[in-house]
Design an enzyme around this catalytic site. Structure first.
Site, PDB file in Angstrom:
ATOM      1  N   ASP A  58       0.848  -1.164   0.054  1.00  0.00           N
ATOM      2  CA  ASP A  58       0.114   0.077  -0.185  1.00  0.00           C
ATOM      3  C   ASP A  58       0.652   1.351   0.102  1.00  0.00           C
ATOM      4  OD1 ASP A  58      -2.374   1.467   0.178  1.00  0.00           O
ATOM      5  OD2 ASP A  58      -3.200   0.281   1.914  1.00  0.00           O
TER       6      ASP A  58
ATOM      7  N   ASP B 155     -10.334   1.796  -3.752  1.00  0.00           N
ATOM      8  CA  ASP B 155     -11.004   1.474  -2.725  1.00  0.00           C
ATOM      9  C   ASP B 155     -12.675   1.247  -2.502  1.00  0.00           C
ATOM     10  OD1 ASP B 155      -8.725   0.865  -1.149  1.00  0.00           O
ATOM     11  OD2 ASP B 155      -8.786   2.774   0.034  1.00  0.00           O
TER      12      ASP B 155
HETATM   13  C1  DGJ Z   1      -6.018   1.502   1.732  1.00  0.00           C
HETATM   14  C2  DGJ Z   1      -6.159   0.376   0.847  1.00  0.00           C
HETATM   15  O1  DGJ Z   1      -6.606   0.697  -0.305  1.00  0.00           O
HETATM   16  C3  DGJ Z   1      -7.347  -0.503   1.810  1.00  0.00           C
HETATM   17  O2  DGJ Z   1      -7.844  -1.441   0.800  1.00  0.00           O
HETATM   18  C4  DGJ Z   1      -6.621  -0.976   2.936  1.00  0.00           C
HETATM   19  O3  DGJ Z   1      -5.667  -1.805   2.601  1.00  0.00           O
HETATM   20  C5  DGJ Z   1      -6.192   0.182   3.995  1.00  0.00           C
HETATM   21  N1  DGJ Z   1      -5.418   1.077   2.984  1.00  0.00           N
HETATM   22  C6  DGJ Z   1      -5.701  -0.194   4.945  1.00  0.00           C
HETATM   23  O4  DGJ Z   1      -5.167   0.734   5.619  1.00  0.00           O
END
Ligand code: DGJ
Length: 694
Positions: free
Chosen positions: A441, A498
């Protein structure tokens, strides 16, 4: 003296030419030319006329337009001496290295300080040209801007399409009419960004998804790009792509752009999409095991967030496995004291409060269920509230008083000690456990863009990939904030967004397919009530939208009713039964005659089967569904067409199109010219139509 070179594949020819040892320019780029074409004549033929009010000759629109040759637009290079004095090179030909499918041109400037190199390579199978430029200097200099080799944009085009977006709304298409001046993107966020996917499509007049001429570009770099699409006063158009300007902080003797991927298509935007999809999947991604079917994912983020509880996670894993999941990804929350997002990034050690016996009991349980195990990291980030920040405050990038992003700072990835630290910590987790996947991430923009940061991130990933070659990596940055061919050279999946909202996802997937094949595009069935939009969608719609790409689930399976679990299991089984051919299929965006319908056709490599996903994203303006025309079929071949999810027909659909009641056999000509009559439906429903060559 005129010098010319050409690169060809079966559908396009690129001709470069120059006179008097000047930098070369693209003098032709388009449909394949005959082998007998005289390139010198062609060079002379394309020279533009001049009239009153003009210079006596038009300065060339070269692969690196030079300010010193009265070029009327943006130059391709801006470089300065260490004392700030602009260097104004005038390059002249030094060498050309011709290979079968590649051409390297080398030029030296008049003072012999700078050398400019451009390399073009054409892939005869995918039809992608990659082009990269470099500058070297005999003494350290400052680089403010270097464009990848500059391509002209077509004159027979009225508009260009580029991409914007936001968190939970990636891959929005912008159409801008060509007019005098510049369409300028300069992404200073330090990452590829939701806001600035580095792509450009230039359709020629009348081009659609399925027909016409189109040109496409993608800059494969994760540190933020700059794009200049400029129409000059004389009407010519140039396209420049490079790193965002002024992201090289130190004086140096060597600079290089990333690769610019470009192509011409004679069959619409789909011709570009298929080229990008195949090139990315077959040439760029380094699969640890290319034959391994893409496993169905379960990701626990939207189920538990930071509340990791071993018995609960085991229960969730059991349910996910029963639904058909084959890989369990443990998301954020397993390390440090990470009970929320204010703390612990960089403390990459298992939290003993949540996992008193480490991760092994959970991993063993997951393996026992027949799933592999993946884990979340956000390596380039640090919270001020972390042991590592307390020990090494100087490892953070940017000033102490900087604005935080999600309560965190970025680490300075240019520092070797930071990379060593991350390699050791991440390496220890990978070495001590049987892990085959990292979700990587990157949840904030940089305090200031810096190319060294991107190079540092690449170096760390490359080192980990060398040490753990069986581990696949998913590129995530608050969803789709780091998607580009540069990161994809070292990763295997993208977290497109997301947003697990099926309606939003349908739109994003449709546009992202211009660049991304289904093999790399993660798509998850989210919770019944979407956490990022508040919308509530039927499990059928959520499942089919996820089944369009690399399928997974992300809801808490304990929320599923019996009916929902049955539907999800059934769609997942369908996906598994079809994934072998779908993973390598071409995703073709259909030109829908109904604006409310977003439809695509995934066509197998052998062209012997396909599936159409027709998503209804709104209510239609007309009352009855319009036929949906398919593409790339053989006109006189016969196809068996079947509505896969016939049980979803609503009682308000009262007519009798044959598709509603039974499979039908019709010709490719009928399907491409008349199209399939879809049953009437509510919005936010998906029709799934399977086709096989008879
Ligand atoms: C942002 C990501 O896009 C989510 O899917 C998740 O992994 C969160 N961060 C976790 O903090």
């Amino acid at each position: 003296m005129i010098r010319c070179w050409r690169l060809d594949d079966s559908r396009q020819t690129l001709v470069l030419g120059s006179h008097n040892d000047h930098l070369a320019e693209v003098v032709y780029w388009g449909p394949r030319l005959s082998d007998t074409e005289n390139l010198t004549t062609l060079y002379q033929a394309q020279v533009l006329d001049v009239t009153g009010g003009m210079l006596d000759q038009n300065p060339e629109l070269s692969i690196c337009p030079e300010a010193t040759r009265t070029f009327p637009g943006q130059p391709g290079l801006n470089v300065r001496d260490t004392d700030g004095t602009p260097l104004l090179p005038k390059f002249s030909f030094a060498d050309a290295i011709e290979e079968d499918d590649a051409l390297t041109l080398i030029y030296k400037d008049q003072s012999a300080t700078l050398t400019y190199t451009a390399r073009f390579a054409i892939d005869g199978q995918t039809h992608v040209i990659d082009a990269q430029a470099g500058v070297s200097s005999t003494r350290p200099v400052h680089l403010h801007w270097l464009s990848a080799p500059v391509f002209p944009a077509p004159q027979f085009s009225d508009e260009m399409i580029d991409f914007a977006g936001r968190w939970c709304g990636e891959f929005q298409m912008n159409r801008t009419p060509w007019s005098a001046g510049i369409r300028y993107r300069n992404n200073r966020t330090g990452r590829t960004g939701h806001e600035h996917f580095p792509g450009l499509i230039v359709p020629c007049r009348g081009a659609t998804n399925a027909t016409g001429h189109a040109y496409a570009f993608h800059y494969g770099w994760s540190g933020g790009h700059r794009m200049v699409a400029e129409e000059l006063p004389d009407g010519r158009r140039q396209v420049q792509f490079g790193h965002a300007s002024r992201v090289e902080m130190a004086a140096a003797t060597e600079f290089k752009t990333a690769k610019l991927y470009a192509m011409f298509s004679d069959d619409g935007i789909n011709g570009c999409a298929v080229a990008f999809q195949r090139h990315l999947r077959d040439r760029i991604v380094q699969w640890p095991d290319a034959d391994r079917p893409r496993p169905v994912h379960y990701n626990c983020w939207e189920a538990v967030y930071f509340n990791h509880n071993l018995p609960e996670l085991k229960d969730i894993a059991e349910r996910a496995a029963k639904l058909g999941a084959e890989r369990f990804v443990l998301d954020d929350g397993w390390f440090g004291n990470r009970d929320d997002d204010t703390t612990s990034l960089s403390d990459w050690e298992v939290d003993p409060r949540k996992y008193p016996d480490g991760l092994t009991p959970l991993i063993d349980h997951i393996h026992g269920l027949g799933m592999s195990f993946g884990i979340w990291f956000e390596p380039e980030m640090i919270n001020e509230d972390s042991d590592i920040h307390r020990a090494h405050p100087n490892w953070a990038l940017g000033g102490e008083d900087q604005i935080l992003g999600r309560q965190q700072k970025a680490l300075n990835m240019a520092l070797p000690e930071v990379r060593d630290f991350l390699f050791d910590r991440i390496g220890a987790v990978l070495r001590d456990h049987d892990i085959d996947y990292i979700k990587w991430d990157h949840n904030r923009v940089l305090p200031m863009p810096d190319a060294a940061q991107t190079r540092g991130s690449y170096a760390l990933i490359d080192r980990l990939r060398d040490a753990f070659p069986h581990v696949e990596i998913e590129s995530c940055a608050s969803g789709g904030g780091r998607i580009d061919f540069g990161i994809m050279e070292r990763t295997h999946r993208v977290w497109l967004s997301d947003s697990n909202d099926a309606h939003e996802r349908l739109k994003m997937q449709h546009n992202a397919a211009i660049f991304l094949p289904s093999a790399v595009t993660g798509s998850h069935v989210g919770p019944r009530e979407c956490h990022t939009s508040g919308r509530v969608y039927d499990i059928r719609y959520r499942s089919w939208v996820a089944a369009q790409r690399h399928m997974g689930f992300e809801m808490d399976p304990r929320e599923l009713t019996e009916d929902e679990a049955a539907v999800l299991t059934e769609v997942t089984t369908w996906w598994k039964d079809n994934r072998d051919w779908m993973t390598t299929a071409d995703i073709l965006r259909l030109d829908s005659s109904d604006e409310a319908v977003i439809a695509e056709q995934q066509l197998s490599r052998q062209h012997d089967r396909f599936v159409v996903f027709a998503g209804k994203a709104a209510t239609s303006s007309q009352i009855a569904p319009r036929p949906l025309r398919l593409t790339r079929l053989t006109p006189d071949a016969m196809y068996k067409i079947e509505l896969k999810n016939r049980e979803e027909i609503h009682h308000l659909s009262r007519g009798n199109p044959l598709l509603k009641s039974e499979p039908m056999v019709v010709s490719g000509a009928f399907l491409m010219n008349h199209g399939i009559t879809l049953p009437w439906s509510f919005p936010d429903r998906m029709w799934v139509i399977e086709g096989t060559l008879v």
